[in-house]
Each structure stands twice: as structure tokens, then as C-alpha cells.
Design an enzyme around this catalytic site. Structure first.
Site, short mmCIF file in Angstrom:
data_model
loop_
_atom_site.label_atom_id
_atom_site.label_comp_id
_atom_site.label_asym_id
_atom_site.label_seq_id
_atom_site.Cartn_x
_atom_site.Cartn_y
_atom_site.Cartn_z
N PRO A 2 6.19 0.10 2.36
CA PRO A 2 5.21 0.96 1.61
C PRO A 2 4.26 1.26 2.56
O PRO A 2 3.03 0.27 3.59
CB PRO A 2 4.40 0.01 -0.05
N GLU A 3 3.96 2.59 3.19
CA GLU A 3 2.70 2.65 3.97
C GLU A 3 1.84 3.39 3.18
O GLU A 3 1.95 3.41 2.09
CB GLU A 3 3.76 4.01 5.36
#
Ligand code: ZN
Length: 271
Positions: A2-3
């Protein structure tokens, strides 16, 4: 992993349900995440009301009257609301139980974190030293220029440093450098102020586009209402080695920087 856009998407997804809700209980099936889940968490949160939900860098902050629950999704974590009757699966490590729904934390690789901070959230050691938010007003060309005056390492690595600006992961560093026309291996302190303005603007733009798209990249990312948040974005350089540049037709090249691969167009991003 997850960015920042996925974390922002998660934050926006969970905030409406959580804000003002009272925690009925916390079920911890697996406390061994990146750091142990605090053993007193259930007793600490039961009967308490969530005041607000926010994000700092890639940390989600659930603010209570007596402190803040700090959550990080690590490499593979996700949060979603499920019906209380839905049986947990193998990697569903923590449930935050509300009156009529459950916020379920899943993390197959267990690099995420669920921590409790009694005092001001931003004073937590993980948060205290972080640089500015990329989408905030205190990050821009001038701030970037000032922050990298003494940094002679490659600009790509410098913009991925959380002390300079938070939340610029590998994909978005590649893409923003392309849009700014800056070679990823250039020395950071060789950038001019106009280049820094262009780069800061492109960092904001690529992140904002990704947030609009609902996050990207992680196959098992699930947004807060259970829909897959995976969104195949059209990247200009990331993952496009040996393919023609969308702008000029030159073949995209790849180089290794640290442990990361950088893709760039040798024509659009001269050295
Ligand atoms: Zn090109």
C-alpha cells in the site's frame, strides 16, 4: 505494498463509519505484527468513542479522547468493514468491533503495525521526525529546494526519503521524475529551483491522480467497503522497461538505485 494513495483511500473509506462510533471490543488473534499489538488494547478501547480519523504519511490515526490508535498497513495489510457474523480468515489478525459492524485488519506478511499512543499522536517516535506531507501547503518547490541543498545522492532516492517528503514510494518517484523531465540518477543538489518547482508539482499531481483512481498496485488491497481497490493505472515509465516512451517513442531504460529499480526515458529525462 500500500502506497500513500491506498492509505488515503482507506482513510477516506473508513472515516465516515468510524467517526463518532463507540468501540465495543477489540479481538486480537495474532499480536505479532511488526511490533506486538499492545496487550491492553481491548481494555483500553472498549466503550471509547472514535473522535476522528486521519492520516500522517502512511499511518492511519484513530483519535480517541485518551490517546490515538496508530495503524500501518505494512507490505500487505488492508482494512475493511465486515458483518460481525463473518468468520475471520487465516490472515485476519485484529477486529475492532463496533455496534453493528467490524473493522477487520488483514495482513498476510505481518509487516504492519497497530500501536497505541497516549499523548499527542504526532509526538510518537515513528511520526515525530517525518517530513512534510506531499499534498500539503508546506511542501512545494522552494521547500524541496531548501531540503536538498546538501544532498548529493540521486534525486530519486532523496525524494523517497521520509525526512524530505513523506509517502513518495517507488512508483510515484519514477512517474513524477518522468513528468518533471528529470533523470533519476542526477545529484539532488544539482537541481535548480525551477526544476524543484516542477518536480514538487508533479509529485503532487501523480499522487492526487492516484488517489482519485482509488489507489493502485496492490493486488490484495481491498478498500474499506470490501471492493478491490486495485486499479490498473497507465504509467508512463514504471514497469515499462524496453517499451516505447508514450511521449517520444524512445525505449524506456531501467537502472538499479539501492534496492529499487528506476525506469526512465533517456530522451525526455536527459542526464
Ligand atoms: Zn520520452
Amino acid at each position: 505494498m500500500p502506497e500513500l494513495p491506498e492509505v488515503e483511500t482507506t482513510c477516506r473509506g473508513i472515516a465516515p463509519t468510524l467517526t463518532g462510533a463507540t468501540v465495543q471490543g477489540v479481538i486480537v488473534r495474532q499480536p505479532q505484527l511488526r511490533w506486538p499489538v499492545p496487550p491492553q488494547l481491548a481494555a483500553n478501547l472498549a466503550g471509547r468513542c472514535v473522535r476522528s480519523v486521519s492520516r500522517r504519511a502512511k499511518y492511519l490515526l484513530l483519535d480517541f479522547d485518551h490517546g490515538t490508535l496508530i495503524m500501518h498497513l505494512g507490505m500487505s495489510g488492508s482494512l475493511r468493514f465486515v458483518a460481525p457474523s463473518l468468520a475471520p480468515e487465516k490472515h485476519d489478525h485484529v477486529d475492532i468491533v463496533l455496534a453493528d459492524t467490524v473493522l477487520r485488519y488483514r495482513d498476510p506478511r505481518r509487516f504492519g503495525a497497530i500501536l497505541w499512543q497516549q499523548g499527542p499522536a504526532l509526538a510518537h517516535p515513528l511520526l515525530a521526525e517525518l517530513g512534510p506531507e506531499p499534498l500539503g501547503d508546506d511542501f512545494g518547490g522552494e521547500a524541496l529546494y531548501a531540503a536538498i541543498r546538501r544532498r548529493s545522492s540521486a534525486i530519486k532516492q532523496v525524494i523517497m526519503d521520509n525526512h524530505v517528503v513523506v509517502g513518495v514510494g517507488n512508483i510515484y518517484a519514477n512517474e513524477s521524475l518522468f513528468h518533471a523531465g528529470i533523470h533519476p540518477a542526477r545529484a539532488a543538489n544539482a537541481l535548480t529551483l525551477p526544476e524543484c518547482r516542477r518536480l514538487a508539482g508533479e509529485i503532487k499531481a501523480v499522487l492526487a491522480r492516484a488517489i482519485v483512481a482509488g489507489g493502485s498496485t496492490l493486488r490484495d488491497f481491498v478498500d474499506a467497503v470490501g471492493k478491490p481497490g486495485y486499479f490498473q493505472q497507465n504509467y508512463m515509465v514504471y514497469g515499462r522497461r524496453d517499451l516505447p516512451c508514450h511521449a517520444c517513442g524512445s525505449l524506456i531504460r531501467e537502472l538499479r538505485q539501492g534496492q529499487r529499480s528506476s525506469c526512465f526515458c533517456p530522451h525526455c529525462q536527459p542526464c
